[in-house]
Design a protein around this motif. Structure first.
Motif, PDB file in Angstrom:
ATOM      1  N   SER A 113      39.517  35.578  39.958  1.00 59.68           N
ATOM      2  CA  SER A 113      39.903  36.888  39.412  1.00 59.68           C
ATOM      3  C   SER A 113      39.698  37.972  40.475  1.00 59.68           C
ATOM      4  CB  SER A 113      39.085  37.197  38.164  1.00 59.68           C
ATOM      5  OG  SER A 113      37.718  37.283  38.513  1.00 59.68           O
ATOM      6  N   GLY A 114      39.865  39.223  40.081  1.00 57.84           N
ATOM      7  CA  GLY A 114      39.660  40.328  41.022  1.00 57.84           C
ATOM      8  C   GLY A 114      40.494  41.548  40.689  1.00 57.84           C
ATOM      9  N   LEU A 115      41.658  41.346  40.026  1.00 55.61           N
ATOM     10  CA  LEU A 115      42.515  42.482  39.680  1.00 55.61           C
ATOM     11  C   LEU A 115      41.924  43.243  38.492  1.00 55.61           C
ATOM     12  CD1 LEU A 115      45.198  44.069  40.026  1.00 55.61           C
ATOM     13  CD2 LEU A 115      46.270  42.386  38.510  1.00 55.61           C
ATOM     14  N   GLN A 116      41.844  44.562  38.645  1.00 55.26           N
ATOM     15  CA  GLN A 116      41.322  45.417  37.571  1.00 55.26           C
ATOM     16  C   GLN A 116      42.228  46.628  37.398  1.00 55.26           C
ATOM     17  OE1 GLN A 116      37.352  46.426  39.011  1.00 55.26           O
ATOM     18  NE2 GLN A 116      36.451  44.749  37.854  1.00 55.26           N
ATOM     19  N   LEU A 117      42.308  47.123  36.147  1.00 51.34           N
ATOM     20  CA  LEU A 117      43.051  48.364  35.893  1.00 51.34           C
ATOM     21  C   LEU A 117      42.105  49.390  35.285  1.00 51.34           C
ATOM     22  CD1 LEU A 117      43.961  48.870  32.586  1.00 51.34           C
ATOM     23  CD2 LEU A 117      45.020  46.673  33.061  1.00 51.34           C
ATOM     24  N   LEU A 118      42.462  50.650  35.451  1.00 55.12           N
ATOM     25  CA  LEU A 118      41.630  51.742  34.932  1.00 55.12           C
ATOM     26  C   LEU A 118      42.172  52.165  33.575  1.00 55.12           C
ATOM     27  CD1 LEU A 118      39.238  53.591  35.739  1.00 55.12           C
ATOM     28  CD2 LEU A 118      40.922  55.207  36.647  1.00 55.12           C
ATOM     29  N   LYS A 119      41.340  52.026  32.541  1.00 51.78           N
ATOM     30  CA  LYS A 119      41.746  52.440  31.193  1.00 51.78           C
ATOM     31  C   LYS A 119      40.621  53.233  30.553  1.00 51.78           C
ATOM     32  CE  LYS A 119      43.248  50.624  26.697  1.00 51.78           C
ATOM     33  NZ  LYS A 119      44.007  51.839  26.341  1.00 51.78           N
ATOM     34  N   ASP A 120      40.947  54.445  30.138  1.00 52.45           N
ATOM     35  CA  ASP A 120      39.957  55.320  29.493  1.00 52.45           C
ATOM     36  C   ASP A 120      38.686  55.444  30.329  1.00 52.45           C
ATOM     37  OD1 ASP A 120      41.794  55.467  27.387  1.00 52.45           O
ATOM     38  OD2 ASP A 120      40.921  53.709  26.404  1.00 52.45           O
TER      39      ASP A 120
END
Length: 316
Positions: A193-200
């Protein structure tokens, strides 16, 4: 916490179409990302793409990356590095014309497979754009047409490997950014893994799922939808063990395509929410983005708005 949206495309063909379309709509409005299962690209074909990509990295890219790490003294970092990424990449261009024949080190099998993969992804991208049109109440084909310049859309692939990193707290695999273009289709490692998104205000992992294609929306779809759909900031965290493969394909407007909010969407909105996004030529946006990729997107939109007032663009 809300769970990351996963869409089973098979459900679009039966009585579950309406709730599935609703799920896509919610993902576009509130996440800017979703993951596709049963997208029509055969699993054994994806396995071949993965195998050949990893073989190519080991044979042609790994040593180069090690030399880069040594030359930049990235091995035992003590201070945070903010102007580089811990990634090994190369780019393939498919449309308007391919550069596949010009890329050294690609063997014939890999070249052929990546060409076929691009055709499958192009078809999937156009299918998705029509699903977005349906959810937005736009006529079928509107988004594809909006992306068309004189020579059609721009379509390319960034092939990345994120090798194990001894100091993941000091350097990102890929620094936080939004994507400049249209719709992005990612085939990522199922193990690492490694991909992250910014939410709230929180960083959320994009879960690795075998044989899935991760979709995210770029800045151009935010503009065309007048902010109804948003491009979302994301990043790659470097990992201490396991190399992560990432094959991101960008279905973007043609360089001379004129991008602006869809008039049909503006008509539906209340008076105070009229056009808040600029009109611009895609190539001009890309020139600006090149120097500001790792900064907030809002100043980019403002800069394009300022350009628009000094030099209005005709759309006819």
């Amino acid at each position: 916490m809300a769970t990351f949206p996963v869409i089973n495309m098979e459900k679009l063909n039966g009585e579950e179409r309406a709730p599935t379309m609703e799920k896509i709509k919610d993902a576009c409005e509130n996440w800017g990302f979703f993951e596709l299962l049963n997208h029509g690209i055969p699993h054994d074909f994806l396995d071949t793409v993965e195998r050949l990509t990893k073989e190519h990295y080991e044979k042609c890219m790994e040593q180069r990356f090690k030399e880069l790490v040594a030359s930049k003294a990235l091995e035992g970092l003590e201070a945070e590095v903010t102007d580089m990424d811990w990634e090994s990449t190369f780019y393939l261009r498919h449309l308007p014309e391919s550069n596949m024949a010009d890329i050294p080190d690609l063997n014939d099998e890999y070249r052929k497979v990546m060409k076929e993969f691009a055709l499958k992804l192009e078809k999937l991208a156009e299918e998705l754009l029509d699903l977005l049109c349906e959810n937005l109440g736009l006529e079928k084909g509107y988004l594809k047409k909006a992306f068309y310049g004189a020579r059609g859309p721009t379509f390319g692939t960034k092939v990345s490997n994120y090798p194990p990193c001894p100091t993941p707290d000091k350097i990102k695999g890929l620094r936080a950014h939004t994507d400049a273009g249209g719709i992005i289709l990612l085939f990522q490692d199922a193990q690492v893994s490694g991909l992250q998104l910014l939410k709230d205000g929180e960083w959320i992992d994009v879960p690795p799922m075998r044989h899935s294609i991760v979709i995210n929306l770029g800045d151009q779809l935010e503009v065309i939808t007048n902010g109804k759909y948003k491009s979302v900031e994301h990043r790659v965290i470097a990992q201490t063990d396991g190399a992560r493969m990432s094959i991101a394909s960008f279905y973007n407007p043609g360089s001379d395509a004129v991008i602006y909010p869809a008039p049909a969407l503006l008509e539906k909105e209340a008076e105070e929410k009229k056009q808040v996004y600029p009109k611009f030529v895609f190539e001009d946006y890309m020139k600006l983005y090149a120097g500001l990729k790792f900064q907030a997107k809002e100043p980019r939109f403002e800069a394009m708005k300022a350009m628009e007032t000094t030099a209005p663009i005709a759309t006819a």
